[in-house]
Design a protein around this motif. Structure first.
Motif, PDB file in Angstrom:
ATOM      1  N   TRP B 406       0.797  -1.203   0.000  1.00 34.08           N
ATOM      2  CA  TRP B 406       0.000   0.000   0.000  1.00 34.08           C
ATOM      3  C   TRP B 406       0.841   1.269   0.000  1.00 34.08           C
ATOM      4  CZ3 TRP B 406      -2.636   0.999   5.333  1.00 34.08           C
ATOM      5  CH2 TRP B 406      -1.648   1.039   6.305  1.00 34.08           C
ATOM      6  N   SER B 407       0.203   2.312  -0.344  1.00 30.83           N
ATOM      7  CA  SER B 407       0.852   3.607  -0.279  1.00 30.83           C
ATOM      8  C   SER B 407      -0.232   4.634   0.019  1.00 30.83           C
ATOM      9  CB  SER B 407       1.514   3.937  -1.613  1.00 30.83           C
ATOM     10  OG  SER B 407       1.858   5.301  -1.625  1.00 30.83           O
ATOM     11  N   PHE B 408      -0.105   5.294   1.102  1.00 30.10           N
ATOM     12  CA  PHE B 408      -1.197   6.152   1.526  1.00 30.10           C
ATOM     13  C   PHE B 408      -0.684   7.373   2.274  1.00 30.10           C
ATOM     14  CE2 PHE B 408      -5.201   6.776   4.071  1.00 30.10           C
ATOM     15  CZ  PHE B 408      -5.995   7.056   2.966  1.00 30.10           C
ATOM     16  N   VAL B 409       0.437   7.172   2.921  1.00 25.97           N
ATOM     17  CA  VAL B 409       0.932   8.165   3.862  1.00 25.97           C
ATOM     18  C   VAL B 409       1.125   9.553   3.244  1.00 25.97           C
ATOM     19  CG1 VAL B 409       3.303   7.421   3.468  1.00 25.97           C
ATOM     20  CG2 VAL B 409       2.722   8.642   5.570  1.00 25.97           C
ATOM     21  N   ASP B 410       1.582   9.579   1.994  1.00 28.01           N
ATOM     22  CA  ASP B 410       1.956  10.865   1.408  1.00 28.01           C
ATOM     23  C   ASP B 410       0.798  11.857   1.379  1.00 28.01           C
ATOM     24  OD1 ASP B 410       4.287   9.618   1.066  1.00 28.01           O
ATOM     25  OD2 ASP B 410       4.200   9.493  -1.128  1.00 28.01           O
ATOM     26  N   LEU B 416      -1.103  10.662   9.086  1.00 24.45           N
ATOM     27  CA  LEU B 416      -0.428   9.365   8.928  1.00 24.45           C
ATOM     28  C   LEU B 416       1.071   9.513   8.754  1.00 24.45           C
ATOM     29  CD1 LEU B 416      -2.934   7.767   6.402  1.00 24.45           C
ATOM     30  CD2 LEU B 416      -2.960   7.621   8.892  1.00 24.45           C
ATOM     31  N   SER B 417       1.795   8.512   9.271  1.00 30.75           N
ATOM     32  CA  SER B 417       3.253   8.538   9.115  1.00 30.75           C
ATOM     33  C   SER B 417       3.798   7.123   9.226  1.00 30.75           C
ATOM     34  CB  SER B 417       3.877   9.411  10.202  1.00 30.75           C
ATOM     35  OG  SER B 417       3.577   8.874  11.468  1.00 30.75           O
ATOM     36  N   ALA B 427       2.182  -1.730   7.835  1.00 33.89           N
ATOM     37  CA  ALA B 427       1.538  -0.925   8.869  1.00 33.89           C
ATOM     38  C   ALA B 427       1.798   0.541   8.606  1.00 33.89           C
ATOM     39  CB  ALA B 427       2.056  -1.311  10.248  1.00 33.89           C
ATOM     40  N   ILE B 428       1.024   1.354   9.291  1.00 33.16           N
ATOM     41  CA  ILE B 428       1.150   2.794   9.179  1.00 33.16           C
ATOM     42  C   ILE B 428       0.809   3.367  10.549  1.00 33.16           C
ATOM     43  CG2 ILE B 428      -1.226   3.413   8.594  1.00 33.16           C
ATOM     44  CD1 ILE B 428       0.001   4.924   6.170  1.00 33.16           C
ATOM     45  N   ASP B 429       1.342   4.521  10.887  1.00 27.09           N
ATOM     46  CA  ASP B 429       1.002   5.129  12.173  1.00 27.09           C
ATOM     47  C   ASP B 429       0.046   6.298  11.978  1.00 27.09           C
ATOM     48  OD1 ASP B 429       2.570   3.370  13.498  1.00 27.09           O
ATOM     49  OD2 ASP B 429       3.840   4.885  14.462  1.00 27.09           O
ATOM     50  N   VAL B 430      -0.858   6.483  12.925  1.00 29.01           N
ATOM     51  CA  VAL B 430      -1.673   7.690  12.949  1.00 29.01           C
ATOM     52  C   VAL B 430      -1.185   8.551  14.100  1.00 29.01           C
ATOM     53  CG1 VAL B 430      -3.674   6.632  11.879  1.00 29.01           C
ATOM     54  CG2 VAL B 430      -3.411   6.539  14.353  1.00 29.01           C
ATOM     55  N   CYS B 454      -2.753  -3.169  18.119  1.00 26.21           N
ATOM     56  CA  CYS B 454      -1.337  -3.228  17.775  1.00 26.21           C
ATOM     57  C   CYS B 454      -0.717  -1.905  18.151  1.00 26.21           C
ATOM     58  CB  CYS B 454      -1.179  -3.511  16.294  1.00 26.21           C
ATOM     59  SG  CYS B 454       0.386  -3.016  15.606  1.00 26.21           S
ATOM     60  N   GLY B 455       0.130  -1.916  19.140  1.00 23.67           N
ATOM     61  CA  GLY B 455       0.667  -0.668  19.640  1.00 23.67           C
ATOM     62  C   GLY B 455      -0.496   0.218  20.057  1.00 23.67           C
ATOM     63  N   THR B 456      -0.347   1.491  20.039  1.00 22.97           N
ATOM     64  CA  THR B 456      -1.465   2.379  20.352  1.00 22.97           C
ATOM     65  C   THR B 456      -1.728   3.328  19.201  1.00 22.97           C
ATOM     66  OG1 THR B 456       0.115   3.833  21.437  1.00 22.97           O
ATOM     67  CG2 THR B 456      -1.138   2.344  22.838  1.00 22.97           C
ATOM     68  N   GLN B 457      -0.818   3.395  18.249  1.00 23.69           N
ATOM     69  CA  GLN B 457      -0.969   4.346  17.157  1.00 23.69           C
ATOM     70  C   GLN B 457      -0.881   3.695  15.782  1.00 23.69           C
ATOM     71  OE1 GLN B 457       1.884   7.254  19.454  1.00 23.69           O
ATOM     72  NE2 GLN B 457       1.340   8.118  17.482  1.00 23.69           N
ATOM     73  N   SER B 458      -0.638   2.392  15.754  1.00 24.71           N
ATOM     74  CA  SER B 458      -0.402   1.753  14.468  1.00 24.71           C
ATOM     75  C   SER B 458      -1.664   1.105  13.923  1.00 24.71           C
ATOM     76  CB  SER B 458       0.684   0.686  14.598  1.00 24.71           C
ATOM     77  OG  SER B 458       1.911   1.296  14.919  1.00 24.71           O
TER      78      SER B 458
END
Lengths: 511, 511
Positions: B406-410, B416-417, B427-430, B454-458
């Motif tokens: 996927w590619s979404f962050v940009d 998102l990061s 995975a991606i972080d918010v 999964c984690g708290t931000q992922s």
């Protein structure tokens, strides 16, 4: 000693019809088979066990896996109480895969479930199938022990106990703290394995107890060194289990003293460990110490233990992984104690097919995901269990389990002693480990599978619930032959050509 | 940072065809579906999730069991990448029951196994069925990681790791002692949890690692407090895991320093703990820290860790419970490191359906029954695995897993990061936990199931291997809608009347 009184009573009631003779037991007249029995008429041995095919397969497996295989089985051919191996040997199975085959092999009720394409694999933790609630409500809760309103399924006995222990620790710690909310210090330290987040609580277990083999469970298991050697453990209190002398009616005073000593020790340990700040959060016991050698104590001993845990605010966990599911003639072995509030947690697996534990409401953690894993059991096993429970009821198997019992010890005082048991959950001791191993191998070659790993001197009897008096007579015939036989060498059992008539051979015809 | 390079490469190769626009991602042209795809054309939402039927079932279940259920599923109706719930909502499943559904729902190959009456339940420890050797040889060993000649099956991930740890401790202790034969003192003390029989050995784990939840495993798990709080643990060494900064190409120097710091800390801890007599018997890691938040390190970091364990004589266990089975585009995630001798033990479960671990010959205990339990896995699961491996090969799913990404962050730098991943393991972080939870709920109501834990931000992406580019486009559409939507309230997705034409609705038609 109600358990042994029951055992002796049932033994006596069978004995007159067993045709015991001074030179050994030989049953003359096998009772008529029950209508619903559609299995083989008796064992049929073609090779020694393991036979040539089993040996080849074991060699193949040994190259790539850890092997502790007795022999390989032909599960398609196995039926009811009879396990057929890959060499075509048909054996009366009185060990049932360490007490894990509740209603015999290939029971029609189970094959029907197996072949229904609807019953696919799924996880139960976060996304269970629609029938999951119904299965829990109707089936698992319908056989719940008295006083229990909740059940948590797990995949196996180890995970059942590990998670039951966690539930006990959480319950105890929340009461100590006075609130389920942890302090920031507890939150911080828990992630790095340190107090106070990971508190220095303990579980008390009894010598000879076996509560499975993962690291938490193993800290409460005290049977053979081979199971624990070289593995780090928790330093937790261990109390003695009563060493009863048999026959029970000749040692009533001594046994009562022995049980009192063990009760006192349990209470002393709880007080001492609490005083030194390593609180005893719970006591875990088996209603019969199974792997430890089928060690029994009186029902009153267990009632008193339950009283001690209540007095000192410890949880009381009854591990029914091996005793549960009907083998003692009650669905749960601890029901024999006759208590209204017998335990806080009851764990199960094996005959129940799914693992899990019943718990009181207060043992439900305050937050989600404190007790959790991906599978949380296996829905297919719940579906099997539904059928097993139905068969137990419709075929009245609990009553049958009360009737089937053995009596053998009187004839071989030089070899055998300490006959003990409730329902089908029976054992006997032989004089030493060599005799034990010899007898087991010989019995197997005569067409009977028995425990290979219980204490060092005990022979255990762990039949399926479809084991009847008919099978008990066959069993005694075989054990008689095995104990009279002077060598371990395979001597064979004559059987007709299996291809043309698999039912021609019946041990009574050899009598 | 080969993992992220791969990820970025695949992301870029997809991006031009994705029709990204400044106001957010919207795919215009869904690629043609593959011939073997016989599933739904897209999600179809009828209620919010959980819907009314799920809520009723959850209430029923809550009375009697521990409930952490998201919603209840209709597994008969689910197909391929689509999970259907009991309210008739059809969702694109990119979490697949915590990465446990290897080839999608109701794959024909599995239903065939399920409905074969031959494939009945049996124990594998002492009396396996005839096909067990063949299944091990042909299937489990055919996908064995490089350098492994033995496999031990277990029922679940927890039991796999617990027993792998035991194998490590036994291996280490036997080398320390110079002989597998214990002293009488070791035999005596092992049964009562004391040294030297139960030695004070340790396992080193990394912060953020998740190695399951039973007591031994839990001592090596360092993710959320909720998983460990109030449960006693072992005091074992814990090293930091590199906290990489993204985008990786902008922080090469910083990340290299961070990895070097963590490697040094691992080595320092081993030296220190060995010096104080609490020897580090092994190091356990995940090739990608999954539950900890999909934390990656460079392949070189892992290669160096492997070197450190060899230097200090510790075992190196790679926990592939969540990463194994193909999701990274190789059958085992650690194969990306390119080592000839990558590990001593590799544990697995989830996508493999059976649990277990591969081990080197030297980790096979000297005696039987040191590693053992009643079931030792589930033969039915091995039969399923056979089919899964066959499908992965014939449908070329590993290559497909390499392509889907996927590619979404940009497009959402304010939200998102840290986009990261290998193959389908992404995975991606918010920006914070609230945004995280909002986005997951909204996405679910738009027809997509995602990680809840999964984690708290992922946000994690854990699809089945039958997930194709076609599904990736649908996924990005939904995530785009969910992130643009300002409320958590269910807004519905128009779909045709399922009774007459379940295939009419396709997200591309909404574009």
């Amino acid at each position: 000693m109600a358990s042994s009184i029951l055992s002796r009573h049932l033994a006596s009631s069978l004995r007159p019809s067993l045709g015991l003779s001074a030179s050994g037991y030989r049953h003359q007249q096998t009772p008529a088979k029950r209508v619903e029995e559609v299995e083989f008429d008796g064992p049929c041995m073609k090779t020694e066990v393991p036979g040539p095919r089993s040996k080849i397969l074991a060699q193949q497996l040994a190259i790539q896996s850890v092997v502790q295989v007795n022999f390989f089985c032909d599960y398609e051919e196995s039926k009811g109480n009879y396990l057929v191996d890959v060499d075509g040997n048909r054996m009366l199975d009185v060990y049932t895969q360490i007490a894990s085959i509740p209603i015999g092999y290939n029971h029609l009720a189970l094959t029907k479930v197996m072949t229904d394409p609807k019953n696919m694999v799924s996880t139960l933790g976060m996304m269970p199938p629609e029938q999951f609630s119904e299965k829990l409500v109707n089936d698992l809760m319908a056989v719940a022990p008295k006083g229990f309103s909740r059940v948590q399924t797990m995949a196996c006995g180890s995970c059942s106990n590990e998670n039951a222990y966690k539930a006990i620790f959480i319950w105890y710690r929340v009461r100590m703290r006075g609130t389920p909310e942890p302090t920031p210090e507890e939150v911080r330290t828990s992630v790095i394995n340190q107090v106070p987040g990971c508190p220095d609580l303990t579980l008390l277990s009894l010598m000879g107890g076996f509560h499975r083999r993962t690291l938490g469970c193993l800290a409460t298991t005290h049977t053979k060194a081979i199971q624990k050697l070289d593995v780090p453990s928790f330093d937790w209190p261990i109390a003695p289990f009563p060493q009863l002398r048999y026959p029970l009616d000749q040692f009533e005073r001594e046994n009562a003293q022995e049980e009192a000593r063990c009760q006192e020790e349990v209470e002393d340990l709880i007080v001492k460990w609490n005083q030194k700040g390593r609180h005893v959060a719970g006591v875990v016991i088996e209603p019969i110490q199974a792997e430890g050698g089928d060690n029994h104590a009186s029902f009153d001993f267990y009632r008193k233990l339950r009283g001690i845990t209540k007095k000192h605010g410890c949880a009381f966990q009854v591990d029914e992984v091996q005793t549960g599911g009907g083998s003692t003639g009650k669905f749960w072995a601890h029901e024999h104690w006759g208590l209204d509030d017998p335990a806080d947690i009851v764990s199960f697996s094996k005959k129940m097919l799914t693992g899990g534990y019943y718990q009181k409401d207060s043992f439900q953690p305050d937050k989600l995901f404190r007790i959790f894993n991906t599978w949380l059991g296996d829905h297919t096993k719940n579906l099997f269990l539904t059928e097993v429970i139905k068969v137990i009821k419709t075929e009245n198997l609990l009553d049958q389990a009360k009737r089937t019992v053995w009596s053998f010890v009187d004839k071989y005082p030089h070899l055998l002693s300490r006959a003990r048991g409730i329902g089908t959950f029976c054992a006997i001791d032989v004089k030493d480990e060599d005799t034990h191993n010899n007898l087991l191998l010989k019995a197997r070659n005569k067409g009977k599978t028995l425990s290979m790993d219980c204490g060092t001197q005990s022979i255990r009897f762990q039949s399926a619930l479809v084991f009847t008096e008919h099978h008990a007579h066959l069993f005694l015939d075989i054990l008689n032959d095995a104990s009279l036989s002077s060598s371990r060498v395979y001597t064979g059992i004559q059987c007709g050509p299996a291809q043309t008539d698999p039912y021609t051979v019946n041990l009574q015809r050899r009598g």
